[in-house]
Design a protein around this motif. Structure first.
Motif, PDB file in Angstrom:
ATOM      1  N   LEU A 230       0.801  -1.183  -0.009  1.00  0.00           N
ATOM      2  CA  LEU A 230       0.019   0.009   0.058  1.00  0.00           C
ATOM      3  C   LEU A 230       0.784   1.403  -0.113  1.00  0.00           C
ATOM      4  CD1 LEU A 230      -2.971  -0.961   2.411  1.00  0.00           C
ATOM      5  CD2 LEU A 230      -2.908  -0.763   0.009  1.00  0.00           C
ATOM      6  N   SER A 231       2.314   1.231   0.515  1.00  0.00           N
ATOM      7  CA  SER A 231       3.005   2.470   0.431  1.00  0.00           C
ATOM      8  C   SER A 231       3.595   2.432  -0.996  1.00  0.00           C
ATOM      9  CB  SER A 231       3.902   2.161   1.518  1.00  0.00           C
ATOM     10  OG  SER A 231       5.182   1.272   0.971  1.00  0.00           O
ATOM     11  N   VAL A 232       3.548   1.772  -1.722  1.00  0.00           N
ATOM     12  CA  VAL A 232       4.075   1.726  -3.185  1.00  0.00           C
ATOM     13  C   VAL A 232       2.995   1.578  -4.254  1.00  0.00           C
ATOM     14  CG1 VAL A 232       6.450   1.183  -2.405  1.00  0.00           C
ATOM     15  CG2 VAL A 232       4.673  -0.558  -3.401  1.00  0.00           C
ATOM     16  N   GLY A 233       1.761   1.121  -3.985  1.00  0.00           N
ATOM     17  CA  GLY A 233       0.962   0.885  -4.856  1.00  0.00           C
ATOM     18  C   GLY A 233      -0.505   1.274  -4.425  1.00  0.00           C
ATOM     19  N   THR A 234      -1.539   0.563  -4.969  1.00  0.00           N
ATOM     20  CA  THR A 234      -3.037   0.863  -5.000  1.00  0.00           C
ATOM     21  C   THR A 234      -3.650  -0.357  -4.069  1.00  0.00           C
ATOM     22  OG1 THR A 234      -3.585  -0.279  -6.972  1.00  0.00           O
ATOM     23  CG2 THR A 234      -2.974   2.412  -6.838  1.00  0.00           C
ATOM     24  N   ILE A 235      -4.813  -0.298  -3.682  1.00  0.00           N
ATOM     25  CA  ILE A 235      -5.557  -1.475  -3.311  1.00  0.00           C
ATOM     26  C   ILE A 235      -5.719  -2.724  -4.319  1.00  0.00           C
ATOM     27  CG2 ILE A 235      -7.941  -0.490  -3.992  1.00  0.00           C
ATOM     28  CD1 ILE A 235      -9.218  -1.897  -1.818  1.00  0.00           C
ATOM     29  N   GLY A 236      -5.841  -2.193  -5.699  1.00  0.00           N
ATOM     30  CA  GLY A 236      -5.584  -3.296  -6.876  1.00  0.00           C
ATOM     31  C   GLY A 236      -4.433  -3.878  -6.834  1.00  0.00           C
ATOM     32  N   ASP A 237      -3.096  -3.027  -6.488  1.00  0.00           N
ATOM     33  CA  ASP A 237      -1.970  -3.855  -6.348  1.00  0.00           C
ATOM     34  C   ASP A 237      -1.848  -4.794  -5.408  1.00  0.00           C
ATOM     35  OD1 ASP A 237      -1.230  -2.368  -8.708  1.00  0.00           O
ATOM     36  OD2 ASP A 237      -0.520  -0.754  -7.212  1.00  0.00           O
ATOM     37  N   LEU A 238      -2.459  -4.321  -4.210  1.00  0.00           N
ATOM     38  CA  LEU A 238      -2.388  -5.477  -3.064  1.00  0.00           C
ATOM     39  C   LEU A 238      -3.077  -6.637  -3.405  1.00  0.00           C
ATOM     40  CD1 LEU A 238      -2.037  -6.097   0.117  1.00  0.00           C
ATOM     41  CD2 LEU A 238      -4.073  -4.708   0.574  1.00  0.00           C
ATOM     42  N   GLY A 239      -4.242  -6.627  -4.125  1.00  0.00           N
ATOM     43  CA  GLY A 239      -4.918  -7.774  -4.423  1.00  0.00           C
ATOM     44  C   GLY A 239      -4.099  -8.512  -5.241  1.00  0.00           C
ATOM     45  N   VAL A 240      -3.278  -8.030  -6.417  1.00  0.00           N
ATOM     46  CA  VAL A 240      -2.321  -8.907  -7.269  1.00  0.00           C
ATOM     47  C   VAL A 240      -1.308  -9.492  -6.518  1.00  0.00           C
ATOM     48  CG1 VAL A 240      -0.924  -8.360  -9.159  1.00  0.00           C
ATOM     49  CG2 VAL A 240      -3.103  -7.399  -9.129  1.00  0.00           C
ATOM     50  N   VAL A 241      -0.648  -8.790  -5.719  1.00  0.00           N
ATOM     51  CA  VAL A 241       0.487  -9.237  -5.068  1.00  0.00           C
ATOM     52  C   VAL A 241      -0.174 -10.509  -4.151  1.00  0.00           C
ATOM     53  CG1 VAL A 241       2.094  -9.048  -2.970  1.00  0.00           C
ATOM     54  CG2 VAL A 241       1.812  -7.216  -4.830  1.00  0.00           C
ATOM     55  N   LEU A 242      -1.038 -10.449  -3.087  1.00  0.00           N
ATOM     56  CA  LEU A 242      -1.854 -11.527  -2.567  1.00  0.00           C
ATOM     57  C   LEU A 242      -1.960 -12.666  -3.193  1.00  0.00           C
ATOM     58  CD1 LEU A 242      -3.495  -9.528   0.211  1.00  0.00           C
ATOM     59  CD2 LEU A 242      -1.370 -10.323   0.328  1.00  0.00           C
ATOM     60  N   ALA A 243      -2.611 -12.381  -4.578  1.00  0.00           N
ATOM     61  CA  ALA A 243      -3.329 -13.481  -5.485  1.00  0.00           C
ATOM     62  C   ALA A 243      -1.998 -14.088  -5.967  1.00  0.00           C
ATOM     63  CB  ALA A 243      -4.038 -12.800  -6.512  1.00  0.00           C
ATOM     64  N   ALA A 244      -1.032 -13.460  -6.345  1.00  0.00           N
ATOM     65  CA  ALA A 244       0.212 -14.138  -6.968  1.00  0.00           C
ATOM     66  C   ALA A 244       0.776 -15.025  -5.972  1.00  0.00           C
ATOM     67  CB  ALA A 244       1.519 -13.004  -7.334  1.00  0.00           C
TER      68      ALA A 244
ATOM     69  N   LEU B  11      14.856  -4.755  -0.265  1.00  0.00           N
ATOM     70  CA  LEU B  11      14.205  -3.846  -1.340  1.00  0.00           C
ATOM     71  C   LEU B  11      13.447  -2.953  -0.425  1.00  0.00           C
ATOM     72  CD1 LEU B  11      13.222  -6.264  -4.271  1.00  0.00           C
ATOM     73  CD2 LEU B  11      15.207  -4.629  -4.212  1.00  0.00           C
ATOM     74  N   PHE B  12      12.595  -3.212   0.427  1.00  0.00           N
ATOM     75  CA  PHE B  12      12.079  -2.134   0.748  1.00  0.00           C
ATOM     76  C   PHE B  12      12.687  -1.181   2.038  1.00  0.00           C
ATOM     77  CE2 PHE B  12       7.844  -4.831   0.321  1.00  0.00           C
ATOM     78  CZ  PHE B  12       7.093  -3.823  -0.165  1.00  0.00           C
ATOM     79  N   ILE B  13      13.663  -1.793   2.415  1.00  0.00           N
ATOM     80  CA  ILE B  13      14.696  -1.014   3.156  1.00  0.00           C
ATOM     81  C   ILE B  13      15.500   0.145   2.432  1.00  0.00           C
ATOM     82  CG2 ILE B  13      16.833  -0.995   4.734  1.00  0.00           C
ATOM     83  CD1 ILE B  13      15.889  -3.669   5.791  1.00  0.00           C
ATOM     84  N   VAL B  14      15.981  -0.294   1.129  1.00  0.00           N
ATOM     85  CA  VAL B  14      16.973   0.401   0.442  1.00  0.00           C
ATOM     86  C   VAL B  14      15.839   1.320  -0.706  1.00  0.00           C
ATOM     87  CG1 VAL B  14      18.592  -1.212   1.118  1.00  0.00           C
ATOM     88  CG2 VAL B  14      17.529  -1.314  -1.110  1.00  0.00           C
ATOM     89  N   ASP B  15      14.852   1.038  -1.161  1.00  0.00           N
ATOM     90  CA  ASP B  15      14.223   1.581  -2.202  1.00  0.00           C
ATOM     91  C   ASP B  15      12.576   1.441  -2.008  1.00  0.00           C
ATOM     92  OD1 ASP B  15      13.657   2.987  -4.660  1.00  0.00           O
ATOM     93  OD2 ASP B  15      15.010   1.519  -5.938  1.00  0.00           O
ATOM     94  N   ARG B  16      12.107   1.727  -3.145  1.00  0.00           N
ATOM     95  CA  ARG B  16      10.449   1.698  -3.160  1.00  0.00           C
ATOM     96  C   ARG B  16      10.418   0.641  -4.385  1.00  0.00           C
ATOM     97  NH1 ARG B  16       6.730   5.374  -1.657  1.00  0.00           N
ATOM     98  NH2 ARG B  16       5.532   5.123  -3.631  1.00  0.00           N
ATOM     99  N   PRO B  17      10.203  -0.476  -4.045  1.00  0.00           N
ATOM    100  CA  PRO B  17      10.265  -1.557  -5.157  1.00  0.00           C
ATOM    101  C   PRO B  17       9.152  -1.671  -6.063  1.00  0.00           C
ATOM    102  CG  PRO B  17       9.795  -2.666  -3.198  1.00  0.00           C
ATOM    103  CD  PRO B  17      10.173  -1.364  -2.797  1.00  0.00           C
ATOM    104  N   ALA B  18       9.388  -2.122  -7.491  1.00  0.00           N
ATOM    105  CA  ALA B  18       8.136  -2.236  -8.220  1.00  0.00           C
ATOM    106  C   ALA B  18       7.290  -3.026  -7.830  1.00  0.00           C
ATOM    107  CB  ALA B  18       8.624  -2.220  -9.649  1.00  0.00           C
ATOM    108  N   VAL B  19       5.870  -2.940  -7.993  1.00  0.00           N
ATOM    109  CA  VAL B  19       4.910  -3.851  -7.596  1.00  0.00           C
ATOM    110  C   VAL B  19       4.990  -5.219  -8.218  1.00  0.00           C
ATOM    111  CG1 VAL B  19       2.400  -4.380  -7.497  1.00  0.00           C
ATOM    112  CG2 VAL B  19       3.106  -2.116  -7.057  1.00  0.00           C
ATOM    113  N   TRP B  20       5.611  -5.196  -9.373  1.00  0.00           N
ATOM    114  CA  TRP B  20       5.776  -6.641 -10.331  1.00  0.00           C
ATOM    115  C   TRP B  20       6.977  -7.342  -9.627  1.00  0.00           C
ATOM    116  CZ3 TRP B  20      10.356  -8.199 -12.427  1.00  0.00           C
ATOM    117  CH2 TRP B  20      11.442  -7.188 -12.636  1.00  0.00           C
TER     118      TRP B  20
ATOM    119  N   ALA C 181       5.530  -8.807  -6.313  1.00  0.00           N
ATOM    120  CA  ALA C 181       4.613 -10.007  -6.672  1.00  0.00           C
ATOM    121  C   ALA C 181       5.285 -11.259  -6.986  1.00  0.00           C
ATOM    122  CB  ALA C 181       3.846  -9.563  -7.736  1.00  0.00           C
ATOM    123  N   LEU C 182       6.343 -10.755  -7.750  1.00  0.00           N
ATOM    124  CA  LEU C 182       7.380 -12.228  -8.171  1.00  0.00           C
ATOM    125  C   LEU C 182       7.921 -12.867  -6.839  1.00  0.00           C
ATOM    126  CD1 LEU C 182       8.753 -13.768 -10.601  1.00  0.00           C
ATOM    127  CD2 LEU C 182      10.429 -12.351 -10.439  1.00  0.00           C
ATOM    128  N   LEU C 183       8.490 -12.061  -6.015  1.00  0.00           N
ATOM    129  CA  LEU C 183       9.161 -12.639  -4.777  1.00  0.00           C
ATOM    130  C   LEU C 183       7.926 -13.258  -4.119  1.00  0.00           C
ATOM    131  CD1 LEU C 183      11.830  -9.986  -4.014  1.00  0.00           C
ATOM    132  CD2 LEU C 183      12.126 -12.326  -4.693  1.00  0.00           C
TER     133      LEU C 183
END
Length: 430
Positions: free
Chosen positions: A48-62, A104-113, A116-118
């Protein structure tokens, strides 16, 4: 329902912790519970700090889709290879994924993809763990202590998670999600070290897994067992409607009211306390009709959906989620014991994997659709609709004759659909 009709008794006396190898598994599960409680909150608010509610759904779904997709492979491997070794491999894989994600969260703002991959790789690692763990418990304890062993594991995890969840809310609010994910990675490494001696000490079937043949045998077993298909269907619907709605829309409701991450952590602490109470209750009571009791109890989990829908005070949501935790803690222990006592050991890994696949197959869709539907209809409509649909499915399934009549099977082998190599499960003295 009279006492004699409803319960088979309190079960055997004597803690399974008296068995040295089970204590090692218990310690490993307790260690991973620390990070396991922190990780979902860290991941949720990290996304939620780097994306939207839809992004959260995508990450959890992945994450869930990878877990469900690899679960059948994990079940086939667990019926042929060392179950403890599979758990070690699972811990090491998840250690790597969580460490990378935390950094990644400590040193940068990681891309949502990337997140999701990790998350998907983490879910795949978890797929090796569940079937192996369920079978390993059956190897490590006497048959008449199975329900007590499942209760002990679940209750201990809940106790640890209460403290860890409270710490997670403070930690994520103070320094962000990265440190919590790194802690999670460290707990997987510690668990692998604890389980490694078990991988050397327990026998295996001594044959290579043939995944397609093995899965066909598992599917035939499930189809030939009348109470399994409707039970698995209900669990899948529960994952889709209840968990999808709560995990995605719960934090959103809290965030929309301007409350911090610690407020949702408080709700999850209450859920964990409830799960602890439910697992302890399951260690004391053994319903003679386990599915009838535990499935009807799901109705007690539905008020939290209604309270979230009306944006009730946080304390009331927390209390209601505590009740849902009690229901899930009790039901989880009972369900694991039903499988362990009713399914032959040579097929247990595959049946557990099919169970998890059926339970989780709809969960990614639920996670994604909850956010998408809430964007169109609003969170309240989605939550109320989920509660109504789930109530109807529970009442229909729990009252089917095959489900109502299912009773605990006495310890001992059952017939299987086709010859399967027997696992060597020689017990060592403790």
């Amino acid at each position: 329902m009279t006492s004699s009709e409803g319960f088979a008794g309190a079960g055997p006396t004597g803690s399974p912790l008296r068995e040295a190898r089970f204590r090692r598994l218990w310690l490993a599960r307790g260690v991973t519970s620390v990070g396991g409680a922190m990780a979902p909150i860290a991941l949720t608010f990290g996304v939620l700090s780097v994306g939207t509610i839809g992004d959260l759904g995508v990450v959890l779904a992945a994450q869930t889709a990878a877990n469900a997709g690899c679960s059948l492979l994990g079940g086939a491997l667990a019926d042929h290879l060392s179950r403890a070794l599979l758990m070690v491999a699972s811990d090491l894989l998840r250690c790597v994924t969580q460490a990378l994600l935390g950094i990644l969260f400590i040193v940068d703002r990681p891309a949502v993809w990337v997140v999701a991959l990790l998350a998907a790789a983490h879910g795949a690692g978890s797929a090796l763990n569940g079937p192996a763990r369920t079978g390993l418990v059956k190897q490590l304890v006497d048959p008449d202590r199975l329900q007590r062993a499942n209760s002990t594991l679940t209750a201990s995890e809940s106790v640890v998670s209460v403290v860890a969840l409270a710490a997670a809310g403070v930690l994520v609010a103070a320094v962000g999600p990265g440190p919590a994910l790194v802690i999670d990675a460290a707990t997987f490494l510690a668990s692998a070290a604890l389980l490694a001696p078990l991988a050397r000490g327990l026998g295996t079937a001594g044959s290579r897994p043939r995944v397609l043949r093995d899965l066909r045998a598992g599917l035939r077993y499930v189809r030939g067992t009348p109470w399994l298909p409707p039970s698995l269907a209900l669990l899948g619907v529960f994952q889709f409607l209840f968990l999808g709605s709560v995990l995605v829309l719960g934090p959103v409701v809290i965030e929309q009211r301007g409350e911090p991450a610690s407020s949702w952590a408080t709700v999850m602490v209450c859920f964990t306390v409830g799960a602890l109470a439910g697992s302890l209750l399951a260690g004391r009571l053994r319903p003679s009709r386990p599915l009838l009791v535990s499935f009807h109890a799901i109705l007690l989990a539905l008020p939290v959906l209604v309270l979230l829908a009306v944006s009730a005070p946080t304390w009331s949501i927390a209390v209601a989620h505590g009740v849902s935790g009690l229901v899930m803690g009790f039901g989880g222990v009972v369900w694991s014991t039903v499988l362990q006592r009713s399914v032959d050991d040579a097929l247990l890994g595959r049946v557990y994997a099919l169970d998890w696949l059926a339970s989780a197959a709809l969960r990614p869709a639920g996670l994604m659709l909850a956010g998408a539907a809430a964007a169109v209809l609003g969170p309240a409509a989605v939550l109320l609709g989920a509660a109504a649909l789930l109530a109807a499915v529970v009442l229909l399934t729990a009252n089917l004759p095959s489900v109502r009549s299912q009773r605990f099977q006495p310890p001992g082998p059952r017939a299987v659909p086709e010859p399967v190599p027997a696992r060597a499960t020689t017990k060592e003295s403790t």
